[in-house]
Design an enzyme around this catalytic site. Structure first.
Site, mmCIF file in Angstrom:
data_model
loop_
_atom_site.group_PDB
_atom_site.id
_atom_site.type_symbol
_atom_site.label_atom_id
_atom_site.label_comp_id
_atom_site.label_asym_id
_atom_site.label_seq_id
_atom_site.Cartn_x
_atom_site.Cartn_y
_atom_site.Cartn_z
ATOM 1 N N VAL A 1 19.942 79.786 49.681
ATOM 2 C CA VAL A 1 19.885 80.559 48.446
ATOM 3 C C VAL A 1 21.008 81.587 48.455
ATOM 4 C CG1 VAL A 1 18.489 82.109 47.015
ATOM 5 C CG2 VAL A 1 17.370 80.284 48.316
ATOM 6 N N CYS A 2 21.782 81.611 47.376
ATOM 7 C CA CYS A 2 22.808 82.655 47.215
ATOM 8 C C CYS A 2 22.760 83.144 45.778
ATOM 9 C CB CYS A 2 24.188 82.143 47.617
ATOM 10 S SG CYS A 2 25.000 81.091 46.415
ATOM 11 N N ALA A 3 23.725 83.938 45.409
ATOM 12 C CA ALA A 3 23.719 84.529 44.070
ATOM 13 C C ALA A 3 23.774 83.462 42.981
ATOM 14 C CB ALA A 3 24.866 85.518 43.924
#
Length: 99
Positions: free
Chosen positions: A6-8
């Protein structure tokens, strides 16, 4: 092991995802990985064993743990930046053992 990154926005982790897939292929390991942005993890987390986050969303780590109930940890900035698959897998294996 099924890993959710999960990232931005899901883009920078997409690059790491490709490196991880190559790393596993070279070692004959059968793992899977997918990268999503913060707005998407709630839609897909049930299909994964663990969650790892990019450094840019580490401020949401506790929220992601609460929302999903899955073993979750952030990837250290340096390992993330250089795609240090060996160190990232140490973290992933530790998380998987908690499942």
């Amino acid at each position: 092991m099924k890993i959710l990154l999960v990232c931005a926005g899901g883009m920078s982790t997409g690059l790491l995802m490709k490196k991880m897939e190559k790393y596993w292929e070279e070692r004959g390991e059968d793992n899977s990985i997918n990268a999503v942005g913060l707005s998407e993890y709630m839609d897909v987390y049930k299909d994964y064993d663990i969650i790892m986050t990019g450094p840019q969303v580490s401020y949401r780590l506790n929220q992601i743990k609460q929302d999903t109930g899955l073993p979750t940890e952030g990837i250290p900035s340096f390992d993330y930046a250089v795609g240090n698959c060996a160190n990232i897998m140490k973290i992933a294996n530790k998380l998987y053992a908690q499942k």
